[in-house]
Scaffold this active site. Structure first.
Site, PDB file in Angstrom:
ATOM      1  CG  ASP A  24      -2.210   0.778   0.988  1.00  0.00           C
ATOM      2  OD1 ASP A  24      -3.247   0.456   1.574  1.00  0.00           O
ATOM      3  OD2 ASP A  24      -2.144   1.746   0.177  1.00  0.00           O
TER       4      ASP A  24
ATOM      5  CD  GLU B 172      -6.847   5.503   2.979  1.00  0.00           C
ATOM      6  OE1 GLU B 172      -6.631   5.961   1.848  1.00  0.00           O
ATOM      7  OE2 GLU B 172      -5.957   5.001   3.684  1.00  0.00           O
TER       8      GLU B 172
END
Ligand code: IDE
Length: 606
Positions: free
Chosen positions: A285, A495
């Site tokens: 990521d 997020e």
């Protein structure tokens, strides 16, 4: 005679091996490097042999850029890549996680949380195919979707990216991969990446593994679970993804029992690559290696060592490409990282690029430009919205059901609430901007209010819109209105910004519910990425609809409110009473929900 790897008639593995043996260490490390487009100049790409570029940071070719501008941006990057010594094409990746959300006028589908309630894998596959076409319209062959998180706690800011709390339902919805990439032939080798052709894209199953199981839903935190629980709850969607030939898998920021996934060799290499036979490539990521240490980037050589030895093949760096190259070069030269590990990573990356057809078709098929925002994709999204709605209450005890609403009324209809006429809020995060936007100028679509007006327009019914009517307004005018539609909910987030420990309906939602429903028969439509606290208002509400994050097709909500279609959606997430109960999932010993997993009232189309 041309090099074997350039000959599409050669077997895939022969092309991979022929190219691999020609590559220098610098070229191999370049293929393992993914950088953000903000620093992807032609010079950087050719000097560092960059293998992949992503749209991450926030930059777009231009505000409201048309497909042609995206194609041009990707082409500039690609022409630099194919001009390198071996001419290995680059792979541009983007988060098309609910449609091509970053692109102006793309069709924005319901987020995964909504698709989960449709419980319709065939629909998910059709959506995947439509999204692939819209992504290819912009010249992009690679997306960071689907998220296969099994969200076990709605306090997690990314719970709306998860199809369900139930592993089996998430597994069913992995069919979207066969939409993105095309249907894998039965004869294919288990674990090999599959992409049918130039109207498909390479998908990315994420975030491996256990991203949805962190303590109190804290993003990027720690998932405490036995191996048996990890395999039972979070792993099954990856079996289904690998079987469908998923091309890439992204590692989770989170930890399993205190070990960072980005440094977890047992799960990434021993289990995913060796036991599950996954033969695509594993990607980190964003700053995933940096976050192995705390504070992040505290010891980058250590991060690179642990991440690459764990089995990560491509690194979403995204800016420190010099440091990445220098540190990895040193680790290989001093024997810390064997060349065999580097070769495994590069083989996997090349296998996906050959399978994608990038060597034969490095540039966009400009004939696909018209696929972006195509009417039939909007129609498909509208169908998905209809099927995602869940009817939780329909009339107070002893009253007639309120839904479906009549289109022809004696008086007027009142529409209220911050989410009734707000395209940005109904799309949620990962839309035009990472964190999403509010308002109606961000892209093309219909709000829920637009949908209501179009539904009752032909009947000549008067619709009055007031975003936040006060008690006085209701008191003075309640006789005018046959019923009210109150649309409230969460504001866009993505997020960690979405982590939330109280899960209450943001103000002024509760006040609008109390004012309006205190004087007029009301249906409350909740626009949110997850179940929220509703018990304090439930008695005052006549009808309650969960609409999740429907995307650009607000019309789909009106279609069902007014009975053009019946309510069919069933909860794929438990609706808790209070946050003190969390985490609480179907199958738990102590299970006392307000609305249980699988619940959803039905209505018949008029
Ligand atoms: O956008 C790339 C990835 C995405 O695919 C992952 O699911 C997600 O965990 C993720 N987080 C970031 C970091 N945040 C960020 C997002 C957009 C722009 C800049 C930074 C990037 N990414």
């Amino acid at each position: 005679q041309g090099a074997k790897y350039k000959d599409p008639r050669q077997p895939l593995n022969a092309r991979v091996e022929d190219l691999l043996r020609r590559m220098t260490l610098a070229e191999k490390i370049g293929q393992m490097s993914q950088i953000d487009q903000e620093n992807a100049t032609a010079g950087v790409i050719s000097n560092y042999f960059i293998g992949s570029v992503l749209r991450g940071g926030g930059s777009v070719p231009a505000a409201d850029a048309p497909p042609e501008a995206w194609v041009e941006m990707v082409e500039t990057i690609q022409s630099a890549a194919v001009s390198t010594r071996l001419g290995i094409p680059a792979m541009f990746g983007i988060d098309a996680i609910h449609g091509h959300g970053y692109v102006y006028k793309a069709t924005v589908f319901p987020h995964n949380v909504g698709l989960g309630y449709t419980r319709d894998p065939e629909l998910a596959k059709k959506i995947g195919a439509a999204v692939a076409l819209e992504v290819r319209a912009t010249g992009i062959p690679f997306i960071f979707a689907p998220c296969l998180a099994v969200c076990r706690d709605p306090r997690w800011g990314r719970c709306y990216e998860s199809f369900s709390e139930d592993s089996k339902l998430v597994q069913q919805m992995t069919s979207i991969i066969s939409g993105f990439q095309g249907e894998i032939p039965a004869s294919s080798r288990l674990g090999a990446p599959f992409i049918a052709g130039q109207r498909n894209v390479a998908a990315c199953a994420k975030h491996y593994v256990g991203d949805g199981g962190t303590t109190r839903g804290i993003n990027e935190n720690n998932t405490v679970a036995t191996f048996h629980q990890l395999l039972g709850i979070h792993m099954p969607p990856y079996y289904s993804a690998v079987i469908q030939g998923v091309s890439t898998i992204m590692v989770s920021y989170s930890s399993w029992n205190g070990v960072k996934m980005h440094a977890n060799r047992f799960l990434v290499t021993d289990f995913l690559k060796n036991k599950l036979r996954f033969r695509g490539f594993v990607i980190s990521d964003w700053l995933g290696l940096d976050r192995i240490t705390s504070p992040e980037h505290a010891d980058y050589p250590l991060s690179v060592k642990l991440g690459i030895l764990a089995g990560i093949d491509m690194v979403m760096i995204p800016y420190q490409y010099k440091e990445f190259r220098d540190d990895l070069t040193l680790l290989v030269q001093n024997g810390t990282i064997p060349m065999s590990r580097i070769d495994d990573a590069v083989r996997r990356i090349l296998r996906v690029k050959f399978t994608l057809g990038l060597f034969e078709n490095p540039y966009a098929d400009t004939s696909l430009a018209g696929e972006l925002g195509k009417q039939e994709h909007h129609d498909l999204a509208r169908e998905a919205v209809r099927k995602s709605l869940v009817l939780l209450k329909n009339g107070k005890p002893g009253d007639e059901p309120l839904l479906p609403l009549p289109k022809k009324t004696h008086g007027s209809i009142l529409v209220a609430g911050s989410h009734a006429d707000d395209l940005g809020r109904q799309c949620g995060g990962w839309t035009i901007k990472w964190q999403g936007l509010t308002g109606n100028n961000l892209t093309a679509g219909t709000t829920i209010l637009d949908g209501i007006k179009r539904a009752v327009g032909p009947a000549g019914t008067d619709v009055v819109y007031s975003e936040s009517p006060d008690a006085g307004f209701i008191q003075r005018n309640k006789a005018r209105f046959d019923y009210a539609v109150v649309v409230v909910g969460e504001h866009p987030y993505a997020e960690t910004a979405g982590d939330n420990l109280n899960l209450t309906i943001p103000a002024p939602g509760p006040g609008v519910i109390r004012n309006v429903c205190g004087g007029i028969r009301c249906v409350v439509v909740l626009v949110s990425g997850r179940p929220l606290v509703v018990e304090p208002y439930i008695d005052a509400i006549d009808a309650l609809v969960a609409a999740w994050l429907p995307g650009t097709e607000g019309q789909g909500v009106a279609d069902v409110l007014f009975g053009d279609y019946g309510f069919t959606g069933k909860l794929s997430r438990t609706w808790f009473r209070t946050v003190e109960q969390l985490p609480m999932n179907v199958g738990d010993a102590h299970y006392d929900p307000l609305f249980p997993f699988g619940f959803g009232l039905e209505t018949q189309p008029l």
